[in-house]
Design an enzyme around this catalytic site. Structure first.
Site, PDB file in Angstrom:
ATOM      1  N   SER A 235       0.959  -1.367  -0.150  1.00 34.15           N
ATOM      2  CA  SER A 235      -0.106   0.181  -0.172  1.00 34.15           C
ATOM      3  C   SER A 235       0.823   1.213   0.125  1.00 34.15           C
ATOM      4  CB  SER A 235      -0.713  -0.161   1.306  1.00 34.15           C
ATOM      5  OG  SER A 235      -1.504   1.273   1.376  1.00 34.15           O
TER       6      SER A 235
ATOM      7  N   TYR B  16      -1.521   0.233  10.124  1.00 35.44           N
ATOM      8  CA  TYR B  16      -1.584  -0.398   8.811  1.00 35.44           C
ATOM      9  C   TYR B  16      -0.429  -0.250   8.138  1.00 35.44           C
ATOM     10  CZ  TYR B  16      -3.575  -1.957   4.127  1.00 35.44           C
ATOM     11  OH  TYR B  16      -3.575  -2.494   2.979  1.00 35.44           O
TER      12      TYR B  16
END
Length: 218
Positions: A131, A144
């Site tokens: 990501s 995250y």
């Protein structure tokens, strides 16, 4: 010779979209996700093998490896988002962070370890879904993002250590998925890219087999 892929997080989103793309090209598929009902539906649609379970569970990972003794592609797509609304690091629950590390970092590494002998035999490939939160300082995304940064570095070193196995850590960009909706709201998520379009680009990457490395698809 038929190619075989093992895809985690395959019951929806990018995992399901990639499974559909690979199935259309004749790949045999072993699919896993925690949601058994959605997974069985996907497997029935694609003629795939479905093994529901949690990738953080060592026994489940062992079952997955046994189901794919000849393996050309491992896609570590399953991820957890963590606590929502996304909290700042000052307030981040440490038990949640530990669980995120188990799912987003330890599980992909452990499943790679389980399947590397098969991947080496077939000169296969590993795709780790990362990501832009791994590299960007986005408020609320620290937990995250830290797990994805760790996955990036694991992938980087794996690529150096396994020259006969292609390793790509792939940033798919923002996609219209349930995970993004949980993070930013359904309205904003609906404006993001369709996972099917990202899956097409990812399938092209797999087919062209470039050198190992970090890849951004958007």
């Amino acid at each position: 010779m038929t190619n075989t892929a093992l895809i985690t997080g395959a019951s929806r989103g990018l995992g399901l979209a990639l499974a559909r793309s690979l199935s259309g090209a004749g790949w045999e598929l072993v699919l896993t996700a925690r949601g058994a009902d959605e997974l069985e539906k996907a497997a029935a649609e694609l003629g795939a093998t479905a093994i529901a379970g949690d990738v953080a569970d060592p026994a489940h990972r062992a079952r997955l490896a046994r189901a794919a003794p000849e393996l050309d592609l491992l896609v570590n797509n399953a991820s957890d988002l963590g606590t929502t609304p996304l909290p700042p690091l000052a307030d981040y629950p440490l038990d949640t962070f530990a669980a995120l590390l188990a799912t987003n970092v330890t599980a992909p590494l452990a499943l790679t370890q389980e399947t590397l002998p098969a991947l080496r035999r077939r000169r296969g490939a590993v795709v780790n879904i990362t990501s832009d939160a791994a590299t960007g300082a986005y408020e609320g995304w620290g937990g995250y993002g830290a797990t994805k940064a760790a996955l990036d570095q694991l992938s980087n070193v794996l690529a150096a250590e396994e020259p006969d196995v292609a390793v790509w850590w792939v940033d798919p960009g923002e996609m219209n998925t349930r995970m993004l909706a949980d993070a930013v709201g359904a309205a904003e998520a609906a404006e993001a890219t369709d996972p099917a379009a990202v899956a097409t680009a990812l399938h092209d990457l797999i087919r062209s087999r470039p050198a190992s490395g970090r890849v951004s698809l958007q």
